[in-house]
Write a protein that holds these residues in place. Structure first.
Motif, short mmCIF file in Angstrom:
data_model
loop_
_atom_site.label_atom_id
_atom_site.label_comp_id
_atom_site.label_asym_id
_atom_site.label_seq_id
_atom_site.Cartn_x
_atom_site.Cartn_y
_atom_site.Cartn_z
N ALA A 187 -15.09 -31.69 71.38
CA ALA A 187 -14.50 -32.02 70.38
C ALA A 187 -15.21 -31.63 68.75
O ALA A 187 -14.85 -30.93 68.36
CB ALA A 187 -13.66 -33.32 70.23
N SER A 188 -16.69 -31.66 68.76
CA SER A 188 -17.39 -31.25 68.03
C SER A 188 -18.03 -30.14 67.63
O SER A 188 -18.02 -29.26 67.28
CB SER A 188 -19.37 -32.16 68.35
OG SER A 188 -18.87 -33.30 68.44
N ALA A 193 -17.45 -24.53 65.80
CA ALA A 193 -16.35 -22.95 65.66
C ALA A 193 -16.36 -23.24 63.94
O ALA A 193 -15.46 -21.66 64.15
CB ALA A 193 -15.90 -23.07 67.15
N HIS A 194 -15.42 -23.95 64.46
CA HIS A 194 -14.02 -23.09 62.83
C HIS A 194 -14.34 -23.95 61.28
O HIS A 194 -13.64 -23.95 60.68
CB HIS A 194 -12.73 -24.40 63.60
CG HIS A 194 -11.72 -23.87 64.79
ND1 HIS A 194 -11.27 -22.61 65.04
CD2 HIS A 194 -11.45 -25.40 65.60
CE1 HIS A 194 -10.53 -22.93 65.87
NE2 HIS A 194 -10.97 -23.70 66.01
N ASP A 195 -15.81 -24.07 61.84
CA ASP A 195 -16.60 -24.34 60.69
C ASP A 195 -17.69 -24.22 60.59
O ASP A 195 -19.04 -24.94 59.88
CB ASP A 195 -15.95 -25.99 60.00
CG ASP A 195 -16.91 -25.98 58.46
OD1 ASP A 195 -16.92 -24.52 58.04
OD2 ASP A 195 -16.51 -26.86 57.74
N ARG A 196 -18.09 -22.58 60.44
CA ARG A 196 -19.22 -22.14 60.59
C ARG A 196 -20.16 -21.95 59.24
O ARG A 196 -20.86 -21.54 59.45
CB ARG A 196 -19.38 -20.80 61.54
CG ARG A 196 -18.53 -19.79 62.98
CD ARG A 196 -18.43 -19.53 63.42
NE ARG A 196 -17.24 -18.77 62.78
CZ ARG A 196 -16.86 -17.44 62.65
NH1 ARG A 196 -17.93 -16.36 64.05
NH2 ARG A 196 -16.12 -17.24 62.54
N SER A 197 -19.61 -22.00 58.28
CA SER A 197 -20.16 -22.07 57.13
C SER A 197 -21.41 -23.83 56.82
O SER A 197 -21.60 -23.26 56.45
CB SER A 197 -19.27 -22.01 55.59
OG SER A 197 -18.15 -22.71 56.26
N VAL A 257 -20.09 -25.93 79.38
CA VAL A 257 -19.79 -26.72 77.87
C VAL A 257 -19.04 -25.61 76.87
O VAL A 257 -18.10 -25.48 76.59
CB VAL A 257 -19.76 -27.67 77.46
CG1 VAL A 257 -19.28 -28.52 75.91
CG2 VAL A 257 -19.96 -29.30 78.17
N LEU A 258 -20.12 -25.25 76.74
CA LEU A 258 -20.37 -23.44 76.37
C LEU A 258 -18.95 -22.73 76.23
O LEU A 258 -19.00 -22.04 75.73
CB LEU A 258 -21.55 -23.92 75.36
CG LEU A 258 -22.32 -24.19 74.98
CD1 LEU A 258 -24.24 -23.54 74.77
CD2 LEU A 258 -21.87 -24.85 73.63
N TRP A 259 -18.98 -22.25 77.74
CA TRP A 259 -18.37 -21.47 78.20
C TRP A 259 -17.16 -21.91 78.03
O TRP A 259 -15.58 -20.94 77.87
CB TRP A 259 -18.40 -21.13 79.59
CG TRP A 259 -20.26 -20.87 79.72
CD1 TRP A 259 -21.09 -21.21 80.03
CD2 TRP A 259 -20.31 -19.19 79.73
NE1 TRP A 259 -22.38 -19.95 80.34
CE2 TRP A 259 -21.50 -19.41 79.81
CE3 TRP A 259 -19.93 -17.74 79.30
CZ2 TRP A 259 -22.12 -17.31 80.27
CZ3 TRP A 259 -19.76 -16.66 79.52
CH2 TRP A 259 -21.47 -16.75 79.47
N SER A 263 -12.69 -21.45 76.08
CA SER A 263 -10.27 -21.29 76.15
C SER A 263 -10.12 -21.91 75.05
O SER A 263 -8.95 -22.24 75.38
CB SER A 263 -10.65 -22.10 78.22
OG SER A 263 -10.91 -21.07 78.66
N ALA A 264 -10.40 -23.04 74.51
CA ALA A 264 -10.30 -24.17 73.53
C ALA A 264 -10.30 -23.59 71.78
O ALA A 264 -9.46 -24.40 71.04
CB ALA A 264 -11.09 -25.48 73.72
N LEU A 265 -10.33 -22.31 71.63
CA LEU A 265 -10.87 -21.90 70.63
C LEU A 265 -9.38 -21.68 70.28
O LEU A 265 -8.18 -20.83 71.06
CB LEU A 265 -11.64 -20.72 70.17
CG LEU A 265 -13.26 -21.19 70.20
CD1 LEU A 265 -13.87 -19.94 70.42
CD2 LEU A 265 -13.62 -22.14 69.08
#
Length: 265
Positions: A187-188, A193-197, A257-259, A263-265
């Protein structure tokens, strides 16, 4: 600069030479052929594997420092820099297989029997790299044959110390991201991934670890194809199943987990 602190870089200094600094007499005397009469390609075989071990030593140096920088939390840029260097070295490891493949199966068979029971499976440094990267399987210690007590101590120490993944989890904690379970980590990572800034350095380190994982897999895949080209499905010199065993290692992932994140993005 005072005279006593002045360093002469010319030959007139005569205190240190290229050869003495690199210990070239010892280094160039470390290739001893077992074949009699000497097989031409045995020198190549020994040289390639010694070079691999030198690169493994450098990789351990860099990966350990990158891990420690992540654990410290205040030099994450340094960890990124070192992991980028790791990637370049790992690409070199893959490319070196091309040199070894200039040796034909017939040339290899001239001296292969002399190698038994030595085997690449006994590379302590390679196993250290796997342990440090997160593939910590204590069962491997029971399968090792012919290693010294000092080498066994090194492997035991690697099993006991933090891995790259442990260090990355400390980075997540340092950014107030939950990581007490695999579900929380996933989840983290989606948040990152969705807030790379906001989490640029965390994402960069995650990508650097994934690149390390991918390049290690590339080396394993390239290695097994080379072995199949050289000896087909023959057993390894150390008694392993040869290419069958090596193929079983190709799917290994250090950071699943990184792989799975993809699939979760």
């Amino acid at each position: 600069m005072s005279e006593e602190n002045f360093v002469s870089f010319g030959e007139e200094g005569a205190k240190l030479t290229y050869g003495s600094y690199l210990r070239l007499p010892q280094l160039l005397d470390a290739q001893h052929l077992e074949s009699d009469p000497p097989a031409h390609d045995e020198l190549l075989f020994i040289t390639i594997h010694q070079v691999y071990e030198l690169w493994f030593k450098q990789l351990l140096h860099e990966v350990t420092a990158a891990r420690d920088a992540m654990l410290a939390g205040d030099r994450l840029w340094w960890a990124q820099h070192l992991l980028q260097r790791v990637h370049v070295i790992e690409r070199t490891l893959v490319q070196q297989v091309d040199v070894l493949e200039t040796m034909t199966p017939q040339d290899f068979l001239e001296f292969r029997q002399r190698l038994a029971p030595a085997s690449g499976f006994q590379s302590v440094q390679f196993r250290e790299l796997e342990f440090l990267s997160g593939a910590q399987d204590p069962a491997y210690l029971e399968r090792f044959r012919g290693i010294t007590p000092a080498e066994r101590e090194r492997l035991d120490r690697r099993l006991a110390e933090p891995t790259l993944w442990d260090a990355f989890l400390s980075v997540l904690r340092g950014h107030d991201l939950a990581c007490s379970s695999e579900e929380e980590v996933a989840a983290s990572l989606r948040v990152v991934a969705h807030d790379r800034s906001q989490y640029a350095v965390v994402w960069a380190l995650a990508e650097a670890l994934l690149q390390h994982d991918e390049l290690a897999a590339s080396w394993r895949a390239r290695h097994v194809v080379m072995v199949e080209r050289m000896i087909g499905d023959k057993s390894g010199t150390g008694g392993s199943s040869g290419s069958t065993y090596l193929r079983s290692r190709v799917p290994l992932k250090y950071f699943p987990v990184l792989w799975e994140l993809r699939s979760a993005l």
